[in-house]
Design a protein around this motif. Structure first.
Motif, mmCIF file in Angstrom:
data_model
loop_
_atom_site.group_PDB
_atom_site.id
_atom_site.type_symbol
_atom_site.label_atom_id
_atom_site.label_comp_id
_atom_site.label_asym_id
_atom_site.label_seq_id
_atom_site.Cartn_x
_atom_site.Cartn_y
_atom_site.Cartn_z
ATOM 1 N N UNK A 110 0.821 -1.202 0.000
ATOM 2 C CA UNK A 110 0.000 0.000 0.000
ATOM 3 C C UNK A 110 0.854 1.251 0.000
ATOM 4 N N UNK A 111 0.512 2.233 0.829
ATOM 5 C CA UNK A 111 1.245 3.498 0.852
ATOM 6 C C UNK A 111 2.700 3.316 1.276
ATOM 7 N N UNK A 112 2.993 2.279 2.054
ATOM 8 C CA UNK A 112 4.366 2.051 2.513
ATOM 9 C C UNK A 112 5.291 1.615 1.380
ATOM 10 N N UNK A 113 4.695 1.174 0.271
ATOM 11 C CA UNK A 113 5.517 0.750 -0.853
ATOM 12 C C UNK A 113 5.778 1.846 -1.865
ATOM 13 N N UNK A 114 5.290 3.058 -1.624
ATOM 14 C CA UNK A 114 5.432 4.155 -2.575
ATOM 15 C C UNK A 114 6.764 4.872 -2.364
ATOM 16 N N UNK A 115 7.450 5.158 -3.451
ATOM 17 C CA UNK A 115 8.727 5.864 -3.422
ATOM 18 C C UNK A 115 8.715 7.000 -4.444
ATOM 19 N N UNK A 116 9.572 7.974 -4.219
ATOM 20 C CA UNK A 116 9.721 9.079 -5.150
ATOM 21 C C UNK A 116 11.008 8.928 -5.943
ATOM 22 N N UNK A 117 10.938 9.213 -7.252
ATOM 23 C CA UNK A 117 12.098 9.097 -8.137
ATOM 24 C C UNK A 117 12.294 10.415 -8.887
ATOM 25 N N UNK A 118 13.547 10.874 -8.944
ATOM 26 C CA UNK A 118 13.858 12.062 -9.729
ATOM 27 C C UNK A 118 14.053 11.630 -11.178
ATOM 28 N N UNK A 119 13.242 12.193 -12.067
ATOM 29 C CA UNK A 119 13.287 11.823 -13.480
ATOM 30 C C UNK A 119 13.601 13.062 -14.318
ATOM 31 N N UNK A 120 14.797 13.152 -14.904
ATOM 32 C CA UNK A 120 15.113 14.269 -15.805
ATOM 33 C C UNK A 120 14.197 14.251 -17.019
ATOM 34 N N UNK A 121 13.929 15.430 -17.559
ATOM 35 C CA UNK A 121 12.926 15.540 -18.622
ATOM 36 C C UNK A 121 13.320 14.812 -19.910
ATOM 37 N N UNK A 122 14.625 14.620 -20.154
ATOM 38 C CA UNK A 122 15.056 14.000 -21.403
ATOM 39 C C UNK A 122 15.220 12.484 -21.284
ATOM 40 N N UNK A 123 14.718 11.897 -20.188
ATOM 41 C CA UNK A 123 14.827 10.456 -20.004
ATOM 42 C C UNK A 123 13.957 9.713 -21.025
ATOM 43 N N UNK A 124 14.527 8.755 -21.790
ATOM 44 C CA UNK A 124 13.708 7.985 -22.741
ATOM 45 C C UNK A 124 12.551 7.292 -22.020
ATOM 46 N N UNK A 125 11.371 7.356 -22.621
ATOM 47 C CA UNK A 125 10.187 6.772 -22.009
ATOM 48 C C UNK A 125 9.347 7.772 -21.236
ATOM 49 N N UNK A 126 9.896 8.998 -21.066
ATOM 50 C CA UNK A 126 9.145 10.073 -20.409
ATOM 51 C C UNK A 126 8.378 10.815 -21.499
ATOM 52 N N UNK A 127 7.104 10.525 -21.624
ATOM 53 C CA UNK A 127 6.302 11.050 -22.733
ATOM 54 C C UNK A 127 5.241 12.036 -22.236
#
Length: 400
Positions: free
Chosen positions: A189-206
């Protein structure tokens, strides 16, 4: 609690209001119609007394004021930033899009990241290396119940592979990086949620949709994002290598320290409308009977009193944050109360001004539309009332 402001801060805020009126407000209508930032507004930023967004709890000041300016002890960083937020939007909400260090993503990194992440990402925001940072939490099937998100992050060696769909991501299409929340273990549940820093030019970021067609606050980019086999290094997980201390609960704590600024923004917009109504009455005094003018003035007095309450609720939150005191329930009170009061105030101003208030020749109708989101984002008013009731029942709330 000392909720007064020092003379130096008062002077800075007066300069900021004058700037927002003379340099920014002329671009308000254009920004609303085009859903984008006018070039003239970007150029106007060069003369702004405040150079950074007030959302981060710190304000870089000043260019036109005394460079030796130092806030007094009562004017802590959050007290100052909340006051700055109110004055900036007094001209128009456009102000919060053009200043350096925009977006809640950098704030999240500051609270959830390790030392290296804070230096690289949040520090980069402060240094001007990044202009905007996004926050991707909401999904098409869940808003207030954010713990129900379905975006997944699967470990693959030294990386995580992220798949999912995000909606209403503030700054998603214009951010240098976005903090994406995903679950590493749905069963937790909520305990499994994590935050990830994703740069805008990362492939797959659409970017599926750069900006939603919205009722108001149209200049804010609220994007729909598609995340398809998006690969980020494991060290981009906030709090790495000890992410358990930086999960979903920490993300919600992020909003506790920014909710008061939403109350301040709502107050600034409503104050602008009340002042516009006062000016309207003065210019059209002969069109009003004595009794009607007296009623008009009486309502303006009541509105100003209500907005003073808004202001004090927000400033109390800021003071408690600066003092390192518990402030979750206080932030919820400010967030639940101020936007709805501000919305009622502007709606009444529209009625008092009649057809002139509804006309696009006047910005009051725009502010009425801009205000609606203040009750929705960063935790809806209804959710905040649940938080308040729980704090009262548990004895967590401290009146002072």
């Amino acid at each position: 609690m000392d909720l007064s402001l020092s003379p130096e801060t008062t002077k800075l805020l007066a300069e900021l209001r004058e700037w927002s009126l003379s340099e920014l407000r002329p671009f308000a209508r254009e920004a609303d119609r085009t859903h984008s930032v006018p070039e003239g507004a970007v150029r106007a930023l060069a003369t702004c007394p405040v150079q950074t967004s007030p959302f981060g709890g710190r304000v870089e000041y000043p260019r036109r004021t005394d460079p030796s300016f130092v806030a007094s002890e009562s004017d802590g960083s959050y007290v100052l930033s909340y006051a700055v937020a109110e004055e900036m939007v007094y001209g128009d909400v456009l102000a919060l899009v053009i200043t350096k260090g925009n977006g809640i993503g950098g704030k999240v990194v500051n609270l959830m990241g390790n030392d290296e992440q804070i230096e690289r990402w949040a520090g980069g925001m402060d240094r001007g290396e990044f202009h905007y940072s996004g926050f991707a939490l909401t999904e098409p099937h869940c808003g207030s119940d954010a713990a129900a998100l379905r975006t997944t992050a699967v470990r693959d060696g030294d990386h995580y592979v992220i798949n999912g769909h995000k909606q209403f991501c503030t700054g998603g299409s214009i951010s240098d990086f976005v903090v994406v929340f995903a679950t590493v273990d749905p069963e937790q549940g909520s305990r499994g949620i994590r935050g990830f820093v994703v740069p805008k030019d990362t492939p797959g970021f659409n970017v599926v949709r750069a900006n939603e067609s919205k009722l108001g606050s149209r200049v804010f980019s609220t994007s729909e994002l598609g995340l398809e086999n998006l690969v980020v290094p494991a060290e981009n997980m906030l709090g790495w290598p000890n992410p358990d201390a930086a999960g979903f609960v920490k993300a919600m704590e992020t909003l506790n320290s920014t909710r008061g600024s939403v109350a301040s923004m709502a107050t600034g917009l409503a104050q602008a409308a009340v002042d516009e109504a006062a000016s309207y009455l003065a210019k059209n005094r002969t069109a009003f009977s004595v009794a009607r003018a007296a009623r008009f003035n009486d309502e303006l007095d009541r509105m100003n009193t209500a907005l003073t309450t808004n202001r004090h609720l927000a400033r109390r939150v800021a003071w408690r944050v600066d003092q390192g005191l518990p402030h979750a329930s206080h932030a919820s009170m400010a967030k639940a109360y101020a936007p709805q009061v501000a919305e009622r105030v502007v709606a009444r101003v529209l009625q008092l001004m009649g057809p002139d208030g509804y006309s696009e020749d006047c910005l009051v109708e725009k502010w009425h539309r801009d205000l609606k989101i203040q009750d929705i984002w960063e935790g809806t008013g209804n959710i905040q009332r649940i938080v308040i009731s729980r704090s009262l029942g548990s004895g967590e709330y401290q009146p002072a």
